[in-house]
Design a protein around this motif. Structure first.
Motif, short mmCIF file in Angstrom:
data_model
loop_
_atom_site.label_atom_id
_atom_site.label_comp_id
_atom_site.label_asym_id
_atom_site.label_seq_id
_atom_site.Cartn_x
_atom_site.Cartn_y
_atom_site.Cartn_z
N GLY A 282 14.43 -21.30 -5.13
CA GLY A 282 14.34 -21.28 -6.58
C GLY A 282 14.01 -19.91 -7.11
O GLY A 282 13.65 -19.01 -6.35
N ARG A 283 14.12 -19.74 -8.42
CA ARG A 283 13.82 -18.46 -9.06
C ARG A 283 12.34 -18.43 -9.39
O ARG A 283 11.90 -18.78 -10.48
CB ARG A 283 14.66 -18.30 -10.33
N SER A 284 11.53 -18.03 -8.43
CA SER A 284 10.07 -18.09 -8.61
C SER A 284 9.48 -16.81 -9.16
O SER A 284 8.35 -16.79 -9.62
CB SER A 284 9.39 -18.43 -7.28
N SER A 285 10.24 -15.71 -9.11
CA SER A 285 9.75 -14.46 -9.70
C SER A 285 10.46 -14.25 -11.03
O SER A 285 11.51 -14.81 -11.28
CB SER A 285 10.01 -13.27 -8.77
N HIS A 286 9.85 -13.45 -11.89
CA HIS A 286 10.42 -13.25 -13.23
C HIS A 286 10.36 -11.76 -13.55
O HIS A 286 9.52 -11.32 -14.33
CB HIS A 286 9.64 -14.06 -14.26
N PRO A 287 11.26 -10.94 -12.94
CA PRO A 287 11.23 -9.51 -13.21
C PRO A 287 11.58 -9.21 -14.66
O PRO A 287 12.20 -10.01 -15.34
CB PRO A 287 12.30 -8.96 -12.25
N GLU A 288 11.18 -8.04 -15.13
CA GLU A 288 11.50 -7.63 -16.49
C GLU A 288 13.02 -7.44 -16.60
O GLU A 288 13.60 -6.62 -15.90
CB GLU A 288 10.79 -6.32 -16.82
N PRO A 289 13.68 -8.22 -17.45
CA PRO A 289 15.14 -8.09 -17.54
C PRO A 289 15.55 -6.80 -18.23
O PRO A 289 14.90 -6.36 -19.18
CB PRO A 289 15.55 -9.31 -18.38
N VAL A 327 13.87 -28.28 -8.54
CA VAL A 327 12.97 -27.22 -8.10
C VAL A 327 13.10 -25.97 -8.96
O VAL A 327 12.12 -25.24 -9.17
CB VAL A 327 13.24 -26.88 -6.61
N GLN A 328 14.28 -25.72 -9.53
CA GLN A 328 14.47 -24.51 -10.33
C GLN A 328 13.64 -24.51 -11.62
O GLN A 328 13.40 -23.47 -12.20
CB GLN A 328 15.95 -24.34 -10.69
N VAL A 329 13.23 -25.71 -12.06
CA VAL A 329 12.54 -25.82 -13.33
C VAL A 329 11.04 -25.56 -13.20
O VAL A 329 10.37 -25.22 -14.17
CB VAL A 329 12.79 -27.22 -13.94
N LEU A 330 10.49 -25.71 -12.02
CA LEU A 330 9.04 -25.65 -11.85
C LEU A 330 8.39 -24.36 -12.35
O LEU A 330 7.37 -24.41 -13.05
CB LEU A 330 8.66 -25.89 -10.39
N PRO A 331 8.95 -23.17 -12.04
CA PRO A 331 8.31 -21.95 -12.56
C PRO A 331 8.26 -21.90 -14.09
O PRO A 331 7.25 -21.49 -14.66
CB PRO A 331 9.18 -20.82 -11.99
N ALA A 335 4.99 -21.88 -16.54
CA ALA A 335 4.84 -20.82 -17.53
C ALA A 335 4.60 -21.41 -18.92
O ALA A 335 3.74 -20.92 -19.67
CB ALA A 335 6.08 -19.92 -17.54
N TRP A 336 5.35 -22.45 -19.27
CA TRP A 336 5.20 -23.06 -20.59
C TRP A 336 3.93 -23.89 -20.70
O TRP A 336 3.41 -24.09 -21.78
CB TRP A 336 6.43 -23.90 -20.93
N ARG A 337 3.44 -24.42 -19.58
CA ARG A 337 2.15 -25.12 -19.60
C ARG A 337 1.02 -24.14 -19.91
O ARG A 337 0.10 -24.45 -20.65
CB ARG A 337 1.89 -25.78 -18.24
N LYS A 338 1.15 -22.95 -19.33
CA LYS A 338 0.13 -21.92 -19.53
C LYS A 338 0.22 -21.30 -20.92
O LYS A 338 -0.79 -21.05 -21.58
CB LYS A 338 0.28 -20.84 -18.45
N ARG A 339 1.46 -21.02 -21.36
CA ARG A 339 1.67 -20.41 -22.67
C ARG A 339 2.93 -21.00 -23.31
O ARG A 339 4.03 -20.55 -23.04
CB ARG A 339 1.82 -18.88 -22.53
N MET A 355 9.50 -30.25 -21.32
CA MET A 355 9.19 -29.28 -20.27
C MET A 355 7.70 -29.20 -20.00
O MET A 355 7.27 -29.05 -18.86
CB MET A 355 9.71 -27.90 -20.67
N ARG A 356 6.89 -29.35 -21.03
CA ARG A 356 5.44 -29.18 -20.86
C ARG A 356 4.77 -30.39 -20.23
O ARG A 356 3.81 -30.25 -19.49
CB ARG A 356 4.79 -28.86 -22.20
N ILE A 357 5.29 -31.60 -20.53
CA ILE A 357 4.62 -32.79 -20.00
C ILE A 357 5.30 -33.31 -18.74
O ILE A 357 4.87 -34.30 -18.17
CB ILE A 357 4.59 -33.91 -21.06
N ALA A 358 6.37 -32.63 -18.32
CA ALA A 358 7.11 -33.10 -17.16
C ALA A 358 6.23 -33.15 -15.92
O ALA A 358 5.31 -32.36 -15.76
CB ALA A 358 8.30 -32.18 -16.91
N VAL A 359 6.51 -34.12 -15.06
CA VAL A 359 5.76 -34.24 -13.81
C VAL A 359 6.17 -33.12 -12.87
O VAL A 359 7.34 -33.00 -12.51
CB VAL A 359 6.03 -35.60 -13.14
N PRO A 360 5.23 -32.27 -12.45
CA PRO A 360 5.58 -31.13 -11.59
C PRO A 360 5.78 -31.57 -10.14
O PRO A 360 4.92 -31.38 -9.29
CB PRO A 360 4.37 -30.21 -11.73
#
Length: 371
Positions: A282-289, A327-331, A335-339, A355-360
């Motif tokens: 999955g895309r677990s890192s989020h580099p500056e685009p 699995v791709q949605v988890l990061p 992120a949206w749960r935190k902010r 997205m925020r209330i989804a079961v992780p």
């Protein structure tokens, strides 16, 4: 004009009128080149800075003039240059407060200003340009070129350039001087490995041609929004907030295949971003685009936000409503749960809530569910 005893500008015989929408940094840099003196001396001659209280003539930082000037500085500048306070503030980020920038920018503590800008998806250090435009204006540029919301020049039908095509040095609003005519970046010689100045002439940079009708329409909408004034700004605010949320959604979960019909420069930049962000399954890192990759994300975001059913359109990219989550949605979920996205409108409410209330949880290849 120059007093050798103190080494700074005493007066300006002629003060060129700013171009429409010109950045304050661009205008000061133009004056400095015109009179062949450092930019901070020009700023002092214009009444912006004083030796007793020096503001930063840079693109970012808590004291940067680009965040806007105080009343005293505005009055002094009007007395020195004849520019009205409104015209001067329109050359700073104050022009966009209430549309793409939260009005909190002018109220926050100085140390938080850069954070507020980044939260509004703007990096004030960034700069893009159209080679033909800077040739026509003598190197002067509009403030919009420092935002992700202006990615193309519709006059010359091309994308804006953000880095040198030869040495890959990114442009920086506080340091670039288009009047110098060439890239100040450095690169290694391919034979001797010696580090040398790039020197590629700005006007020789080749900007990719804009063919994509979807981005032409989006650029037209965004330019209209950037020019919005009260009371029309409220609608623009909602569009900007929704586009930011869905662009981040695209940066986390979309792929180049979701850019059907896009120009090669856009799909290539997004493919490079996706490759850099991928780790494991999955895309677990989020580099500056980079700016081109961000434009790709905005293209995908606009298809969601401006569709008749944003919920269904977003689910065509990835089924974030399924249980367990892909699995791709988890990061992005984390992120949206935190902010959570800020200022989004009702058209995205169902997407954000889901997205925020989804079961992780994810299902492994052997059928087990991991939470």
């Amino acid at each position: 004009m120059i007093d050798p005893a103190v080494g700074r500008v005493r007066r300006l015989p002629v003060v060129p009128v700013p171009l429409p929408r010109e950045s304050l940094l661009s205008w000061l840099t133009h004056l400095a080149a015109e009179y062949d003196v450092p930019r901070n001396q020009i700023a002092e001659a214009c009444g912006i800075v004083r030796t007793s209280k020096t503001l930063q003539i840079t693109d970012s930082g808590p004291e940067s003039v680009m965040h806007g000037l105080g009343d005293t500085d505005l009055i002094r500048m009007e007395q020195t240059t004849g520019l009205s306070p409104d015209k001067t503030q329109a050359m700073t980020w104050q022009r966009f407060t209430g549309t793409v920038i939260n009005p909190q920018l002018g109220k926050d503590a100085r140390g938080n200003r850069f954070r507020v800008m980044k939260a509004n998806w703007i990096d004030p250090r960034e700069l893009k340009f159209c080679p033909t435009c800077i040739e026509e204006t003598g190197g002067r540029w509009p403030l919009e070129w420092c935002t992700p919301w202006t990615f193309a020049c519709q006059r010359h039908n091309c994308y804006l350039l953000a880095e040198c095509p030869l040495c890959r040095t990114p442009l920086r609003a506080g340091t670039v001087n288009f009047r110098q005519g060439n890239c100040q970046g450095k690169q290694r010689h391919r034979l001797t490995d010696a580090v040398q100045r790039c020197g590629t002439e700005y006007q020789n940079w080749q900007a990719p041609t804009l063919h994509d009708e979807a981005l032409v329409e989006l650029q037209h909408l965004l330019e209209k929004h950037l020019a919005s004034a009260q009371p029309d700004a409220r609608h623009a605010q909602g569009d900007f907030a929704d586009l930011i949320a869905m662009a981040n959604f695209a940066l986390w979960v979309a792929d180049p295949e979701h850019l059907d019909g896009a120009d090669f420069a856009i799909t290539e930049a997004f493919a490079e971003f996706c490759a850099a962000a991928m780790t494991g399954t999955g895309r677990s890192s989020h580099p500056e685009p980079k700016p081109m990759a961000r434009t790709a994300a905005l293209r995908i975001a606009s298809e969601i936000v401006l569709s008749s059913n944003p919920w269904s359109t977003a689910r065509e990219i990835i089924d974030f409503a399924s249980r367990p989550l892909p699995v791709q949605v988890l990061p992005l979920h984390q992120a949206w749960r935190k902010r959570p996205p800020q200022g989004t409108t009702g058209r995205l409410e169902r997407i954000v809530r889901s997205m925020r209330i989804a079961v992780p949880a994810v299902r492994t290849r052997d059928g087990r569910i991991i939470t």
